[in-house]
Design an enzyme around this catalytic site. Structure first.
Site, PDB file in Angstrom:
ATOM      1  N   MET A 124       9.881  27.429   9.057  1.00 44.82           N
ATOM      2  CA  MET A 124      10.878  26.968   9.717  1.00 44.82           C
ATOM      3  C   MET A 124      11.286  28.179  10.632  1.00 44.82           C
ATOM      4  SD  MET A 124      13.413  25.567   6.672  1.00 44.82           S
ATOM      5  CE  MET A 124      12.950  26.903   5.519  1.00 44.82           C
TER       6      MET A 124
ATOM      7  N   GLY B 180      11.865  22.956   2.427  1.00 42.03           N
ATOM      8  CA  GLY B 180      12.620  23.756   3.707  1.00 42.03           C
ATOM      9  C   GLY B 180      14.030  24.047   3.431  1.00 42.03           C
TER      10      GLY B 180
ATOM     11  N   GLN C 211       1.271  30.250  11.012  1.00 41.98           N
ATOM     12  CA  GLN C 211       1.332  28.971  11.737  1.00 41.98           C
ATOM     13  C   GLN C 211       1.300  28.646  13.096  1.00 41.98           C
ATOM     14  OE1 GLN C 211       4.889  25.917  11.988  1.00 41.98           O
ATOM     15  NE2 GLN C 211       3.824  24.919  10.341  1.00 41.98           N
TER      16      GLN C 211
ATOM     17  N   CYS D 236       6.999  19.565  14.016  1.00 41.98           N
ATOM     18  CA  CYS D 236       8.360  20.250  14.740  1.00 41.98           C
ATOM     19  C   CYS D 236       8.606  19.078  15.736  1.00 41.98           C
ATOM     20  CB  CYS D 236       8.088  21.377  15.379  1.00 41.98           C
ATOM     21  SG  CYS D 236       9.562  21.823  16.270  1.00 41.98           S
TER      22      CYS D 236
ATOM     23  N   GLY E  91      10.578  17.403   2.568  1.00 41.79           N
ATOM     24  CA  GLY E  91      11.662  16.474   3.180  1.00 41.79           C
ATOM     25  C   GLY E  91      12.910  16.284   2.291  1.00 41.79           C
TER      26      GLY E  91
END
Length: 330
Positions: free
Chosen positions: A17, A224, A70, A100, A201
């Site tokens: 994130m 996340g 990433q 994203c 999610g």
């Protein structure tokens, strides 16, 4: 569960994130049982490699036994070069961001914007896989919009391109983070590929993690926003998946000790000026899990000195201890 030559100790991993999963936070999440953590997203533009922001995002420590970096971008050659560059810096796994939904990323035709162009997705994946010897993984969404869910198609392209694992967020790019997560596409992806699949999610509890795994058939969960302010969620998920029983949450002493150690680590990592600003959002997330903390969050966010932040956490811990002790006595 394996990703290339790497074996994971648990089924709960931390989602990358931007602005959150810096080195101090990744370290905490690993301490609490995250079996894999990834750096914040790094743009493939080589001109930004020497910037302080990029260098901080690529920082690691000795506890990072499997180093995941990433990368994001829309040009196959640039993405391949970014993968090679991070490989030379010691990356063990290269993760590609096609999830994203941020406008500033999508306007460059990167992130989840790529899902509109499966052919370009294929070219990027093949270029990156061919560029490095380390495993390459992919994080993406179920599609561009609810009317265009092409997650299964993207997953098949990824497997054919040599991708080693998939992480799927159960929303489309158009949904951003709004509305409920849709797990049917994740289940369909798992049924159509032989790769390890992580469901992602709105997973915020051990029971929800198990329910998602049971429903989708996914191999693991990627946590996340659920880990913001509660890095011990990984420990609780691992325990529930292993035993079927719920583990007690952190004691108040552990909660405040974790918050204190996190804030000190942010001050040390970024320096006092930037560190105290970043600490504000993390402390706000910690305090969200404590009842009637709105005033405390506002007061903490007004502090302009790192030592004042440390003092405030000590004071809050003492006040909370006195309050709970008084409640028990009553």
């Amino acid at each position: 569960m394996r990703i290339g030559r790497f074996s994971l100790a648990g089924r709960a991993v931390l989602a990358p994130m931007a602005g959150v999963t810096d080195m101090p936070f990744r370290r905490l999440c690993r301490e609490f049982g995250a079996s894999l953590t990834a750096s914040e997203m790094v743009i493939s533009n080589s001109e930004l490699r020497d910037s302080r922001k990029t260098q901080l995002r690529l920082a690691q420590d000795e506890s990072e036994q499997i180093r995941v970096v990433q990368i994001a971008g829309s040009i196959p050659e640039a993405m391949a070069e970014a993968a090679r560059y991070n490989d030379t810096l010691g990356a063990d796994i290269i993760d590609i961001n096609m999830g994203c939904p941020a406008k500033k990323v999508c306007k460059r035709d990167a992130g989840s914007a790529l899902l509109r162009d499966p052919q370009l997705v294929k070219e990027i994946l093949q270029a990156v896989v061919a560029a490095v010897e380390v495993p390459v993984t992919l994080k993406f969404r179920t599609g561009w919009s609810p009317e265009h869910r092409n997650g299964v198609e993207i997953a098949r392209i990824a497997e054919d391109s040599g991708i080693q694992s998939l992480a799927v967020h159960g929303r489309t790019r158009a949904c951003r983070y709004h509305g409920t997560v849709e797990y049917d596409t994740i289940a369909a992806i798992k049924q159509n590929v032989s790769l390890p699949v992580f469901a992602n999610g709105d997973i915020t509890s051990p029971t929800q993690a198990k329910a998602v795994l049971d429903y989708t058939g996914a191999d693991g969960v990627m946590i996340g926003r659920g880990a913001q302010g509660q890095p011990w969620l990984f420990r609780e998920i691992n325990h529930y998946l292993a035993t079927g029983t719920l583990r007690e949450g952190p004691t108040e002493a552990e909660r405040f000790d974790t918050m204190l150690r996190h804030v000190k680590a942010l001050h040390d990592f970024y320096g006092e000026r930037q560190g105290l600003k970043i600490a504000r959002k993390h402390v706000s997330w910690y305090l969200q899990h404590i009842a009637d903390s709105d005033d405390t969050r506002r007061q903490f966010n007004s502090l302009t000195d790192a030592s004042a932040q440390i003092d405030a956490i000590h004071r809050l811990a003492a006040e909370w201890s006195a309050y709970t002790t008084g409640e028990q006595a009553a």
